[in-house]
Design an enzyme around this catalytic site. Structure first.
Site, PDB file in Angstrom:
ATOM      1  CD  GLU A   1      21.518 129.826  33.725  1.00  0.00           C
ATOM      2  OE1 GLU A   1      22.414 130.106  34.539  1.00  0.00           O
ATOM      3  OE2 GLU A   1      20.304 129.910  33.974  1.00  0.00           O
TER       4      GLU A   1
ATOM      5  CG  ASP B   1      17.098 128.170  38.879  1.00  0.00           C
ATOM      6  OD1 ASP B   1      17.825 127.604  39.704  1.00  0.00           O
ATOM      7  OD2 ASP B   1      17.409 129.241  38.322  1.00  0.00           O
TER       8      ASP B   1
ATOM      9  CD  GLU C   1      18.617 132.776  41.718  1.00  0.00           C
ATOM     10  OE1 GLU C   1      19.354 131.816  42.046  1.00  0.00           O
ATOM     11  OE2 GLU C   1      18.396 133.089  40.528  1.00  0.00           O
TER      12      GLU C   1
HETATM   13  C1  GCV Z   1      25.277 130.582  38.937  1.00  0.00           C
HETATM   14  C2  GCV Z   1      20.104 130.332  38.112  1.00  0.00           C
HETATM   15  C3  GCV Z   1      20.653 131.581  38.726  1.00  0.00           C
HETATM   16  C4  GCV Z   1      22.046 131.887  38.213  1.00  0.00           C
HETATM   17  C5  GCV Z   1      22.925 130.667  38.474  1.00  0.00           C
HETATM   18  C6  GCV Z   1      22.300 129.470  37.777  1.00  0.00           C
HETATM   19  C7  GCV Z   1      23.066 128.201  38.042  1.00  0.00           C
HETATM   20  O1  GCV Z   1      19.836 130.509  36.769  1.00  0.00           O
HETATM   21  O2  GCV Z   1      19.789 132.636  38.480  1.00  0.00           O
HETATM   22  O3  GCV Z   1      22.537 133.017  38.876  1.00  0.00           O
HETATM   23  O4  GCV Z   1      24.240 130.873  38.029  1.00  0.00           O
HETATM   24  O5  GCV Z   1      21.009 129.274  38.264  1.00  0.00           O
HETATM   25  O6  GCV Z   1      22.678 127.500  38.952  1.00  0.00           O
HETATM   26  O7  GCV Z   1      24.030 127.924  37.348  1.00  0.00           O
END
Ligand code: GCV
Length: 710
Positions: A298, A372, A400
């Site tokens: 990411e 996720d 989340e």
């Molecule tokens: C810390 C998901 C979440 C992100 C998070 C990512 C990760 O994509 O939405 O906020 O980033 O996981 O675990 O690195």
């Protein structure tokens, strides 16, 4: 009279601050029973850990029993509690208890007789074991268990039991729904908020022994001397409680704060920079735990930016930490924008070939599912697939994708479902729990991480029931074979009351809450159909994200003919990342558990489910069931009025009302959307959505907590 009442009233009546360490008086009869069995305390205070152990027992027993046990050096009456280690206490040594297999953190609690008096011995090989034992003993009293003939032996199954804070240095918490970060970086190191001590107590009480202070989306600043002094201050507060600090590091830090031109892990200057940085850290924090790294994921920098592998990157950091005994926790949460392959396959594709290529002090940290932190996913296929590498579990405690702070969703059943899944990697019984506790691969290093749900809200976790998720994570980290129901029951007793009329229905409500959320959000294997970016609410129609694999439509693949992601051999073939017997099961639509049907299969709307109904019917039925379940939870809670304090009762009631509203919204929006795609009439007997699809599609949300890129 009033003045006296005010002066004895706690400053914050029942605001959830005390968590499960709520040492309020037991009922009179119970209290007098326990008082006779906890009359004296014989515990040292020669070390910081001994001091906090003693303090916890005194304040706990005083709170619960209305009287502190008398402190003493010798047993003079029945009911003494002896706490310590054979090496620090001659009295304990004289009991000759068998502590051989307890290791450094284990403990035993044994009813013994000393000089003709009955007593309870709480014994570890090291101070921290005795501290854990003290918390266990307090739990027995707090939950009104018998302490008469105790013979408890406990040691942790997993070595590193850590929280991951996704806290930024500016005070924001990524995916945090409990307010700002509890770390007041600005006032540290000089101001050590007493809350840090309570944080350490809470963690030690459930066996958590590590904390990663900052977000995996890390800035380099945390590695500068100014911030390391702050990290040191926190480490000093946590040390007596057996908690080590770790930090998340940014792979490109040598360029950003070191003035180097590259962060290539094979570059000698880069290697030297990290070695000196590790030396600098250990000089001020001798028991520093190590680094957590999100690399090439990411948008984060990583070794692949230089054509190197994840192993090259992890090993370079591991070499810097090894002389000091530190570890690298390297995350496997990677998927690439440029890789058209199924996102669910990418971590395995990337890391499986690297098995056996990592240094001894590297653990790979793997999310529980392949995508996720969804309400339900199958376990990630890496578990069991990398026998030569210690794999850590990464669970998300913060919700989340599960309704943020307001939805009551007890995550114990989710964790238990994953930990008890049989990977069949080394024959039957190769559970995920056995992969991560190191027993299957014969690893001495093992670990488990939970993404914290802790913030500056007075109640720590944004809601009273969210505290249970922090609690159950810690307890399962210590022993991943425990039943989440047992843990829920203990938590309810400690957090609210021992009254059976409250405990039974509330535990029942908690145990059903995760399935309710699955039903009103993503039943039958649906996943990732939440609002884009912030992940609040339903948006199965959404295709606005730049990346295909961030779009709900990528995941459900619904069209006129059917719905679901074909991950069979005829589709993305994700099934073959699992051990052959599991792959065969997931590849066959008839053998796939229906709760994962649409995760692995694209099926027609009129597909016959085991119930005899069509898939379309079942989908609508599950969405409806989810809403009904929340209504039932509300009903249960209404019956609990009067059993606990009004403050917490009312907040839970108000949050359940929000949950009901949002469950209805989820159901209606998803049914409206999937109906628009399938073109099918609503099965008879089900209420139509309250609004039309356009209405749901028109809803947009700004300033959503935990998400800062608006
Ligand atoms: C810390 C998901 C979440 C992100 C998070 C990512 C990760 O994509 O939405 O906020 O980033 O996981 O675990 O690195």
């Amino acid at each position: 009279m009033l003045a006296m009442a005010l002066s004895t009233a706690p400053a914050h009546a029942e605001d959830g601050y005390e968590l499960w360490l709520r040492y309020h008086p037991l009922a009179t009869e119970q209290a007098s029973l326990y008082r006779s069995r906890a009359s004296q305390l014989i515990a040292g205070s020669a070390t910081p850990t001994q001091t906090v152990t003693r303090k916890e027992l005194l304040s706990g027993l005083n709170g619960l029993l209305g009287r502190e046990p008398t402190s003493s050096d010798t047993v003079t009456s029945d009911g003494a509690i002896l706490v310590g280690t054979p090496s620090s206490s001659p009295l304990i040594a004289s009991l000759r208890l068998d502590t051989k297999d307890l290791g450094k953190e284990g403990y035993l609690i044994r009813s013994v007789t000393v000089d003709g008096h009955t007593a309870t011995a709480i014994v570890g090989n090291e101070d921290v074991g005795a501290l854990y034992g003290a918390f266990h003993f307090l739990r027995l009293v707090q939950t009104e268990r018998s302490i008469d003939r105790l013979d408890v032996r406990e040691s942790p199954h997993i070595k590193l039991r850590v929280l991951n804070h996704w806290d930024n240095l500016n005070g924001e918490v990524e995916r945090g729904y409990a307010g700002a970060s509890i770390w007041d970086w600005w006032k540290l190191p000089d101001w050590r908020d007493p809350r840090y001590t309570d944080y350490a107590r809470a963690n030690a009480s459930i066996g958590i022994n590590g904390t990663v202070l900052n977000n995996v989306n890390a800035g380099a600043e945390i590695l500068t001397p100014r911030y390391l002094e702050k990290v040191k201050a926190l480490a000093e507060v946590f040390r007596p409680y057996g908690i080590r600090v770790y930090i998340s590091v940014r792979f490109s830090a040598p360029m950003e704060i070191g003035g180097l031109k590259t962060a290539d892990p094979l570059d000698p200057n880069v290697q030297h920079w990290w070695r000196s940085k590790a030396d600098e850290i250990y000089k001020i924090i001798p028991d520093f735990g190590g680094f957590l790294v999100k690399a090439n994921s990411e948008g984060q920098p990583g070794p692949q930016d230089y054509g190197r592998t994840h192993a090259d990157g992890a090993n370079m950091l591991a070499d810097a930490l090894a002389p000091h005994g530190g570890v690298v926790m390297w995350r496997t949460f990677v998927y690439s924008q440029t890789n058209a392959d199924d996102r669910a396959k990418q971590a395995y594709t990337e890391f499986k070939p690297l098995d056996g290529h990592f240094r001894d002090n590297v653990l790979l940290q793997v999310k529980n599912g392949p995508v996720d932190f969804q309400p339900r996913e199958p376990y990630g296929p890496l578990f069991g697939a990398m026998p030569k590498t210690p794999l850590m579990m990464e669970f998300q405690i913060t919700k989340e994708y599960l309704g943020f702070a307001t939805h009551l969703v007890y995550l114990g059943p989710l964790y238990e479902e994953v930990l008890s899944s049989d990977t069949m990697a080394h024959g039957q019984g190769s559970t995920v729990a056995k992969v991560i506790d190191g027993s299957l691969g014969h690893h001495t290093l093992s670990g488990i991480a939970g993404v914290a749900n802790i913030g500056a809200n007075r109640n720590w976790s944004g809601s009273d029931f969210n505290q249970a998720n922090w609690y159950v994570f810690g307890r399962l980290a210590w022993n991943p074979t425990l039943a989440s129901r047992t843990i829920a029951e203990q938590w309810v007793r400690m957090t609210f009351t021992n009254n059976e009329a409250f405990v039974k229905p509330v535990v029942e409500m908690m145990m059903g809450s995760r399935e309710a959320a699955v039903d009103y959000m993503t039943p039958l294997g649906l996943h990732h159909i939440m609002g884009p970016g912030h992940h609040y609410g339903p948006a199965p129609w959404d295709a606005s994200e730049a990346r295909a694999d961030w779009r709900p439509v990528y995941y459900h693949r619904a069209d006129r003919n059917g719905i679901g992601f074909d991950r069979t051999r005829a589709g993305s073939d994700a099934v073959d990342q699992y051990a052959p017997p599991i792959a065969a099961q997931f590849n066959d639509v008839k053998q796939t558990p229906e709760q994962l049907l649409l995760w692995f299969h694209h099926v027609p709307w009129d597909y016959r489910m085991r119930s005899g109904h069509t898939l379309w019917y079942e989908l609508v039925a599950h969405y409806t069931q989810g809403v009904d379940d929340v209504k039932h939870m509300q009903e249960t809670w209404r019956g609990m009025d009067g059993y606990i304090d009004a403050e917490r009762y009312q907040q839970v009631a108000a949050y359940l009302a929000i949950q009901e509203k949002e469950a209805q919204w989820w159901r209606d929006a998803c049914i409206a959307y999937f109906q628009s795609v399938s073109g099918l009439p609503l099965p008879s007997g089900f209420a139509p959505p309250q609004h039309d699809l356009k209405y749901y599609e028109s809803l947009t949300f700004k300033n959503v907590p935990g998400y800062s890129s608006w």
